[in-house]
Design an enzyme around this catalytic site. Structure first.
Site, PDB file in Angstrom:
ATOM      1  N   SER A  38      96.013 -28.247  -0.911  1.00  0.00           N
ATOM      2  CA  SER A  38      94.786 -27.438  -0.992  1.00  0.00           C
ATOM      3  C   SER A  38      93.976 -27.569   0.294  1.00  0.00           C
ATOM      4  CB  SER A  38      93.927 -27.923  -2.164  1.00  0.00           C
ATOM      5  OG  SER A  38      94.572 -27.667  -3.379  1.00  0.00           O
ATOM      6  N   ARG A  42      93.186 -24.660   3.465  1.00  0.00           N
ATOM      7  CA  ARG A  42      91.794 -24.345   3.822  1.00  0.00           C
ATOM      8  C   ARG A  42      91.513 -24.680   5.287  1.00  0.00           C
ATOM      9  NH1 ARG A  42      92.355 -25.039  -1.530  1.00  0.00           N
ATOM     10  NH2 ARG A  42      90.756 -24.275  -2.985  1.00  0.00           N
ATOM     11  N   GLY A 110     100.379 -19.168  -4.528  1.00  0.00           N
ATOM     12  CA  GLY A 110      99.227 -18.476  -5.106  1.00  0.00           C
ATOM     13  C   GLY A 110      97.960 -18.796  -4.339  1.00  0.00           C
ATOM     14  N   ARG A 138     102.680 -13.227 -10.550  1.00  0.00           N
ATOM     15  CA  ARG A 138     101.415 -13.895 -10.904  1.00  0.00           C
ATOM     16  C   ARG A 138     100.212 -12.942 -10.793  1.00  0.00           C
ATOM     17  NH1 ARG A 138     101.310 -19.676  -8.073  1.00  0.00           N
ATOM     18  NH2 ARG A 138      99.538 -19.907  -9.495  1.00  0.00           N
ATOM     19  N   SER A 183      88.926 -21.603 -11.981  1.00  0.00           N
ATOM     20  CA  SER A 183      89.925 -21.451 -10.926  1.00  0.00           C
ATOM     21  C   SER A 183      89.296 -21.654  -9.554  1.00  0.00           C
ATOM     22  CB  SER A 183      90.574 -20.061 -10.996  1.00  0.00           C
ATOM     23  OG  SER A 183      91.326 -19.840  -9.820  1.00  0.00           O
ATOM     24  N   ASP A 336      97.485 -29.205 -12.094  1.00  0.00           N
ATOM     25  CA  ASP A 336      98.867 -29.179 -11.607  1.00  0.00           C
ATOM     26  C   ASP A 336      99.686 -30.363 -12.118  1.00  0.00           C
ATOM     27  OD1 ASP A 336      98.410 -26.857 -10.186  1.00  0.00           O
ATOM     28  OD2 ASP A 336      97.838 -27.918  -8.352  1.00  0.00           O
ATOM     29  N   LYS A 363     101.084 -20.310 -13.698  1.00  0.00           N
ATOM     30  CA  LYS A 363     101.319 -21.090 -12.477  1.00  0.00           C
ATOM     31  C   LYS A 363     102.632 -20.606 -11.844  1.00  0.00           C
ATOM     32  CE  LYS A 363      97.573 -23.438 -12.546  1.00  0.00           C
ATOM     33  NZ  LYS A 363      96.566 -23.098 -11.544  1.00  0.00           N
ATOM     34  N   ARG A 367     104.554 -22.811 -17.230  1.00  0.00           N
ATOM     35  CA  ARG A 367     104.851 -24.256 -17.302  1.00  0.00           C
ATOM     36  C   ARG A 367     104.864 -24.776 -18.731  1.00  0.00           C
ATOM     37  NH1 ARG A 367     101.725 -26.320 -11.817  1.00  0.00           N
ATOM     38  NH2 ARG A 367     103.455 -25.712 -10.450  1.00  0.00           N
TER      39      ARG A 367
HETATM   40  C1  S3P Z   1      94.459 -24.706  -6.070  1.00  0.00           C
HETATM   41  C2  S3P Z   1      93.879 -24.457  -7.278  1.00  0.00           C
HETATM   42  C3  S3P Z   1      94.602 -24.505  -8.545  1.00  0.00           C
HETATM   43  C4  S3P Z   1      95.940 -25.217  -8.434  1.00  0.00           C
HETATM   44  C5  S3P Z   1      96.685 -24.825  -7.182  1.00  0.00           C
HETATM   45  C6  S3P Z   1      95.871 -25.133  -5.959  1.00  0.00           C
HETATM   46  C7  S3P Z   1      93.656 -24.594  -4.848  1.00  0.00           C
HETATM   47  O1  S3P Z   1      94.834 -23.198  -8.990  1.00  0.00           O
HETATM   48  O2  S3P Z   1      96.725 -24.948  -9.567  1.00  0.00           O
HETATM   49  O3  S3P Z   1      97.914 -25.514  -7.111  1.00  0.00           O
HETATM   50  O4  S3P Z   1      94.055 -25.090  -3.787  1.00  0.00           O
HETATM   51  O5  S3P Z   1      92.562 -23.992  -4.927  1.00  0.00           O
HETATM   52  P1  S3P Z   1      93.702 -22.400  -9.820  1.00  0.00           P
HETATM   53  O6  S3P Z   1      92.506 -22.421  -8.994  1.00  0.00           O
HETATM   54  O7  S3P Z   1      94.202 -21.012 -10.038  1.00  0.00           O
HETATM   55  O8  S3P Z   1      93.566 -23.160 -11.095  1.00  0.00           O
END
Ligand code: S3P
Length: 455
Positions: A38, A42, A110, A138, A183, A336, A363, A367
């Site tokens: 994550s 970013r 995603g 997705r 989310s 996750d 996801k 899952r």
């Molecule tokens: C993430 C947020 C989560 C997580 C993904 C990484 C992120 O998804 O499942 O692996 O980096 O913001 P959601 O925000 O859709 O729950």
């Protein structure tokens, strides 16, 4: 010598690579898990719209993040890795992303696709995004709906799916949006679009989700406030059109990746493993809190703070685990981690009930189904009822022997390989390729601790 961004042949276009995990002797030793996925996405994205050169230490070099690095290059930033493994992003400045001259392939990610849609939405450019079969299935409407509020337009396949064209806006209007699903991806997409809008963009999240975007935006100089509300929700307000200045970013180890060797150490008798430099952001640590409730012997050593994020070395010893009830409210802090928690639950005594898991259906794979079917294939009883998953623990006696459908899902693959280390008969996953999206060194790291995983 600088190397430009390049990726190996991505896992989703290579032939499936089955992997088999065999019953292991005690796991021992120390390892450093890869950088947080994550935070890595970013850092590249915000670095690309900052002014000057951002340097990133400890970037995750998994396929998902490498796809984001390529995407930022396609959008005009200069991204390269130096010989010491430090990444450099020459930002173009906010509002100056250029229109890519081809479709951007986000692979399996995603996070990459949704966050970048937000960033592009606030720029006067058009970009097309696609991904692998998992990502193309997705839902994107969760981001396109709030982003339309800024004035951006979207063309998706039926059902709001990729491939998707984002037609960004020259004059974004700030929005106020209450998240209908917890989310961090949706929150971040809105904040990233809000960067380009004048005035204040506000996101209200009924349940707090990971705050890496907020922390990183502040790190780069944005004005952003976070207020906890009396009803438990959180209000995040971003002042648009900030001067984002290039920064140095140090990426902590990914607690979601550390979860796999951590649970392996808990379920393989005699094990004692140290995992160094693991990020323990309080909005990400739900798995570790749950495992400790189950009786896990996990110690946080050398706790320190790095770029506003707590980091520690985890010392994990084999422990008899007992089943627990995991409340729905904890889900955002371990969203996750349910595949690997289900493996710990399978090895525990008693029943573990995990509630509030509707998001697991969307996801990298569904899952809930993948976990329940995989456990059944290994002789463990589990049920899914609505958004609740119940696993009946076998007190460490796992028959194993299953062949698991990976479904282009790295976490399903790694979770069941970990189960195989504690099972009587070997467990095979039909494709270990997707592991490279988040944890390219998984096999080597596990082998270094004494695990037996063979191709
Ligand atoms: C993430 C947020 C989560 C997580 C993904 C990484 C992120 O998804 O499942 O692996 O980096 O913001 P959601 O925000 O859709 O729950």
């Amino acid at each position: 010598m600088a190397t430009p961004v390049q990726t190996a042949k991505p896992s989703h276009v290579s032939a499936p690579r089955p992997l088999t995990a065999h019953k292991a002797g005690a796991l021992t030793g120390s390892a450093r898990v890869p950088g947080d996925k994550s935070i890595s996405h970013r850092a590249l994205m915000i670095g690309a719209v900052a002014v000057g050169e951002t340097t990133i230490h400890g970037l995750l070099e998994g396929e998902d993040v490498l796809n984001t690095a390529k995407a930022m290059t396609a959008l005009g930033a200069t991204v390269h890795r130096d010989a010491d493994g430090v990444w450099h992003v020459q930002g173009v400045g906010l509002g100056a992303l250029k229109e890519p001259d081809d479709v951007i392939d986000m692979g399996n990610s995603g996070t990459g696709a949704r966050l970048l849609s937000g960033l592009v939405a606030g720029h006067p450019i058009t970009a097309q995004f696609t991904g692998d079969a998992s990502l193309r299935s997705r839902p994107m409407a969760r981001v396109t709906k709030p982003l339309e509020g800024f004035g951006a337009r979207f063309i998706t396949r039926d059902g709001g799916k990729l491939p998707m064209t984002v037609i960004g806006t020259r004059d974004p209007m700030p929005v106020t949006y209450r998240l209908p699903v917890p989310s961090a991806q949706v929150k971040s997409a809105i904040l990233f679009a809000g960067l380009c809008a004048p005035g204040t963009t506000t996101v209200i999240e009924p349940e707090p989700t990971r705050d890496h975007s907020e922390l990183m935006l502040q790190h780069f100089g944005a004005e952003l406030s976070v207020e906890d509300q009396a009803d438990g929700s959180r209000r995040i307000a971003l002042t648009g059109q900030p001067e984002l200045m290039a920064r140095e970013v140090r990426v902590a180890g990914d607690p979601s990746s550390a979860a796999f060797p951590a649970v392996a150490a808990l379920i393989v008798p005699g094990s004692r493993v140290t995992l160094r430099h693991v990020g323990l952001n309080p909005l990400r640590d739900g798995l570790y809190r749950t495992l400790m409730e189950m009786g896990a012997d996990i110690k946080y050593d050398n706790v320190r703070d790095e770029a506003g994020e707590p980091v520690a070395d985890l010392v994990i010893s084999h422990s008899p685990l007992k089943g627990v009830d995991v409340p729905a409210g904890r889900a955002p802090s371990m969203i996750d981690e349910y595949p690997i928690l289900a493996i710990a639950a399978a090895c525990a005594s008693g029943t573990t009930v995990m509630r509030g898991l509707a998001e697991l259906r969307v996801k990298e794979s569904d899952r809930l189904t993948a976990i329940a079917e995989g456990l059944a294939a290994c002789g463990v009883k589990a049920e899914v009822e609505g958004d609740t998953l119940t696993v009946h623990g076998n007190s460490g006696a796992i028959p194993g022997g299953g062949r698991i459908a990976t479904r282009l899902d790295h976490r399903i693959a790694m979770a069941f390989l970990v189960l195989g280390l504690a099972a009587d008969k070997p467990v095979t996953v039909d494709d270990g390729g997707p592991i490279a999206t988040s944890f390219p060194d998984f096999e080597a790291l596990m082998a270094g601790l004494g695990a037996k995983i063979s191709a």
